[in-house]
Write a protein that holds these residues in place. Sequence first.
Motif, PDB file in Angstrom:
ATOM      1  N   ASN A  51       0.824  -1.219   0.000  1.00 13.27           N
ATOM      2  CA  ASN A  51       0.000   0.000   0.000  1.00 13.27           C
ATOM      3  C   ASN A  51       0.852   1.259   0.000  1.00 13.27           C
ATOM      4  O   ASN A  51       0.516   2.239  -0.659  1.00 13.27           O
ATOM      5  CB  ASN A  51      -0.961   0.000   1.190  1.00 13.27           C
ATOM      6  N   ALA A  52       1.958   1.240   0.730  1.00 16.94           N
ATOM      7  CA  ALA A  52       2.850   2.400   0.746  1.00 16.94           C
ATOM      8  C   ALA A  52       3.459   2.627  -0.637  1.00 16.94           C
ATOM      9  O   ALA A  52       3.551   3.764  -1.103  1.00 16.94           O
ATOM     10  CB  ALA A  52       3.936   2.219   1.798  1.00 16.94           C
ATOM     11  N   PHE A  53       3.856   1.543  -1.308  1.00 15.54           N
ATOM     12  CA  PHE A  53       4.395   1.678  -2.667  1.00 15.54           C
ATOM     13  C   PHE A  53       3.322   2.204  -3.618  1.00 15.54           C
ATOM     14  O   PHE A  53       3.601   3.058  -4.470  1.00 15.54           O
ATOM     15  CB  PHE A  53       4.945   0.341  -3.177  1.00 15.54           C
ATOM     16  N   MET A  54       2.103   1.720  -3.456  1.00 13.97           N
ATOM     17  CA  MET A  54       1.006   2.165  -4.311  1.00 13.97           C
ATOM     18  C   MET A  54       0.720   3.650  -4.078  1.00 13.97           C
ATOM     19  O   MET A  54       0.586   4.431  -5.033  1.00 13.97           O
ATOM     20  CB  MET A  54      -0.235   1.325  -3.992  1.00 13.97           C
ATOM     21  N   LEU A  55       0.651   4.067  -2.827  1.00 15.14           N
ATOM     22  CA  LEU A  55       0.382   5.474  -2.513  1.00 15.14           C
ATOM     23  C   LEU A  55       1.540   6.363  -2.957  1.00 15.14           C
ATOM     24  O   LEU A  55       1.321   7.485  -3.429  1.00 15.14           O
ATOM     25  CB  LEU A  55       0.101   5.631  -1.017  1.00 15.14           C
ATOM     26  N   LEU A  56       2.746   5.862  -2.839  1.00 19.31           N
ATOM     27  CA  LEU A  56       3.906   6.611  -3.329  1.00 19.31           C
ATOM     28  C   LEU A  56       3.813   6.767  -4.844  1.00 19.31           C
ATOM     29  O   LEU A  56       4.069   7.844  -5.392  1.00 19.31           O
ATOM     30  CB  LEU A  56       5.188   5.890  -2.918  1.00 19.31           C
ATOM     31  N   ASN A  58       1.045   6.872  -6.490  1.00 19.92           N
ATOM     32  CA  ASN A  58      -0.020   7.851  -6.729  1.00 19.92           C
ATOM     33  C   ASN A  58       0.483   9.284  -6.602  1.00 19.92           C
ATOM     34  O   ASN A  58       0.057  10.157  -7.363  1.00 19.92           O
ATOM     35  CB  ASN A  58      -1.177   7.627  -5.752  1.00 19.92           C
ATOM     36  N   THR A  59       1.389   9.520  -5.646  1.00 19.36           N
ATOM     37  CA  THR A  59       1.929  10.883  -5.518  1.00 19.36           C
ATOM     38  C   THR A  59       2.715  11.253  -6.775  1.00 19.36           C
ATOM     39  O   THR A  59       2.676  12.396  -7.217  1.00 19.36           O
ATOM     40  CB  THR A  59       2.821  11.053  -4.267  1.00 19.36           C
ATOM     41  N   CYS A  60       3.392  10.279  -7.350  1.00 19.88           N
ATOM     42  CA  CYS A  60       4.136  10.527  -8.597  1.00 19.88           C
ATOM     43  C   CYS A  60       3.175  10.847  -9.743  1.00 19.88           C
ATOM     44  O   CYS A  60       3.441  11.752 -10.538  1.00 19.88           O
ATOM     45  CB  CYS A  60       4.997   9.319  -8.949  1.00 19.88           C
ATOM     46  N   VAL A  61       2.079  10.109  -9.818  1.00 15.82           N
ATOM     47  CA  VAL A  61       1.077  10.377 -10.861  1.00 15.82           C
ATOM     48  C   VAL A  61       0.566  11.809 -10.734  1.00 15.82           C
ATOM     49  O   VAL A  61       0.447  12.535 -11.729  1.00 15.82           O
ATOM     50  CB  VAL A  61      -0.084   9.364 -10.780  1.00 15.82           C
ATOM     51  N   MET A  62       0.264  12.217  -9.511  1.00 15.61           N
ATOM     52  CA  MET A  62      -0.276  13.560  -9.296  1.00 15.61           C
ATOM     53  C   MET A  62       0.727  14.644  -9.664  1.00 15.61           C
ATOM     54  O   MET A  62       0.352  15.763  -9.974  1.00 15.61           O
ATOM     55  CB  MET A  62      -0.736  13.725  -7.844  1.00 15.61           C
ATOM     56  N   GLN A  63       2.004  14.296  -9.652  1.00 14.55           N
ATOM     57  CA  GLN A  63       3.061  15.231 -10.035  1.00 14.55           C
ATOM     58  C   GLN A  63       3.499  15.026 -11.488  1.00 14.55           C
ATOM     59  O   GLN A  63       4.514  15.561 -11.909  1.00 14.55           O
ATOM     60  CB  GLN A  63       4.262  15.074  -9.098  1.00 14.55           C
ATOM     61  N   LYS A  64       2.714  14.228 -12.233  1.00 16.59           N
ATOM     62  CA  LYS A  64       2.968  13.951 -13.659  1.00 16.59           C
ATOM     63  C   LYS A  64       4.289  13.226 -13.887  1.00 16.59           C
ATOM     64  O   LYS A  64       4.935  13.384 -14.914  1.00 16.59           O
ATOM     65  CB  LYS A  64       2.942  15.243 -14.485  1.00 16.59           C
ATOM     66  N   ARG A  67       6.979   7.837 -14.997  1.00 12.11           N
ATOM     67  CA  ARG A  67       8.106   6.879 -14.958  1.00 12.11           C
ATOM     68  C   ARG A  67       8.340   6.367 -13.534  1.00 12.11           C
ATOM     69  O   ARG A  67       8.442   5.165 -13.304  1.00 12.11           O
ATOM     70  CB  ARG A  67       9.374   7.517 -15.513  1.00 12.11           C
ATOM     71  N   ASP A  68       8.403   7.274 -12.552  1.00 15.14           N
ATOM     72  CA  ASP A  68       8.607   6.848 -11.170  1.00 15.14           C
ATOM     73  C   ASP A  68       7.381   6.115 -10.635  1.00 15.14           C
ATOM     74  O   ASP A  68       7.509   5.162  -9.865  1.00 15.14           O
ATOM     75  CB  ASP A  68       8.945   8.039 -10.272  1.00 15.14           C
ATOM     76  N   ALA A  69       6.197   6.563 -11.037  1.00 16.86           N
ATOM     77  CA  ALA A  69       4.967   5.885 -10.606  1.00 16.86           C
ATOM     78  C   ALA A  69       4.999   4.418 -11.040  1.00 16.86           C
ATOM     79  O   ALA A  69       4.648   3.525 -10.262  1.00 16.86           O
ATOM     80  CB  ALA A  69       3.739   6.584 -11.176  1.00 16.86           C
ATOM     81  N   ILE A  70       5.421   4.180 -12.268  1.00 17.47           N
ATOM     82  CA  ILE A  70       5.525   2.804 -12.772  1.00 17.47           C
ATOM     83  C   ILE A  70       6.485   1.994 -11.908  1.00 17.47           C
ATOM     84  O   ILE A  70       6.203   0.852 -11.545  1.00 17.47           O
ATOM     85  CB  ILE A  70       5.957   2.798 -14.252  1.00 17.47           C
ATOM     86  N   SER A  71       7.605   2.598 -11.554  1.00 15.59           N
ATOM     87  CA  SER A  71       8.599   1.908 -10.733  1.00 15.59           C
ATOM     88  C   SER A  71       8.021   1.510  -9.374  1.00 15.59           C
ATOM     89  O   SER A  71       8.206   0.372  -8.918  1.00 15.59           O
ATOM     90  CB  SER A  71       9.820   2.813 -10.546  1.00 15.59           C
ATOM     91  N   TYR A  72       7.310   2.426  -8.740  1.00 13.38           N
ATOM     92  CA  TYR A  72       6.729   2.113  -7.426  1.00 13.38           C
ATOM     93  C   TYR A  72       5.614   1.081  -7.539  1.00 13.38           C
ATOM     94  O   TYR A  72       5.497   0.201  -6.694  1.00 13.38           O
ATOM     95  CB  TYR A  72       6.236   3.378  -6.733  1.00 13.38           C
ATOM     96  N   TYR A  73       4.810   1.189  -8.580  1.00 14.68           N
ATOM     97  CA  TYR A  73       3.753   0.185  -8.776  1.00 14.68           C
ATOM     98  C   TYR A  73       4.340  -1.186  -9.097  1.00 14.68           C
ATOM     99  O   TYR A  73       3.798  -2.208  -8.682  1.00 14.68           O
ATOM    100  CB  TYR A  73       2.751   0.635  -9.839  1.00 14.68           C
ATOM    101  N   LYS A  74       5.449  -1.213  -9.807  1.00 11.53           N
ATOM    102  CA  LYS A  74       6.118  -2.488 -10.096  1.00 11.53           C
ATOM    103  C   LYS A  74       6.538  -3.157  -8.786  1.00 11.53           C
ATOM    104  O   LYS A  74       6.364  -4.368  -8.610  1.00 11.53           O
ATOM    105  CB  LYS A  74       7.333  -2.247 -11.001  1.00 11.53           C
ATOM    106  N   GLN A  75       7.061  -2.361  -7.871  1.00  8.74           N
ATOM    107  CA  GLN A  75       7.459  -2.914  -6.576  1.00  8.74           C
ATOM    108  C   GLN A  75       6.234  -3.425  -5.809  1.00  8.74           C
ATOM    109  O   GLN A  75       6.300  -4.469  -5.151  1.00  8.74           O
ATOM    110  CB  GLN A  75       8.218  -1.869  -5.769  1.00  8.74           C
TER     111      GLN A  75
END
Length: 109
Positions: A51-56, A58-64, A67-75
């Motif tokens: 959940n922390a990786f997913m929420l992290l 999401n913060t990347c998505v909100m900041q456009k 690339r980083d969002a994909i990395s956190y979701y992959k984890q």
Amino acid sequence: ALELYNTAAKRYPNLSNAYMLTGNLYSGEQKYEEAAENYKKVISIEPSNENAFMLLGNTCVMQKNIRDAISYYKQAVDIAPDNDEIKLIYSELINEFINQKYEEKEGQN
């Protein structure tokens, strides 16, 4: 509430819930960098908290920052491979990233 969570985090630095809730408050206030810092603290305490990786992510998505969002979701997917919601969002982010790259390439032609 934020003051209460910060007090709890200072008193119990290994209490990941305090950081998670603080991150959620910051995210709700659209303070995504502060939210991300708190989610990273959760991960430092609980490295397998999907959940922390997913929420992290999401913060990347909100900041456009797809690339980083994909990395956190992959984890998150690696931690919870049976979680269909995480896998769906992960695949949607990959598609969005591919579309962005395609549009950038088309714009250069």
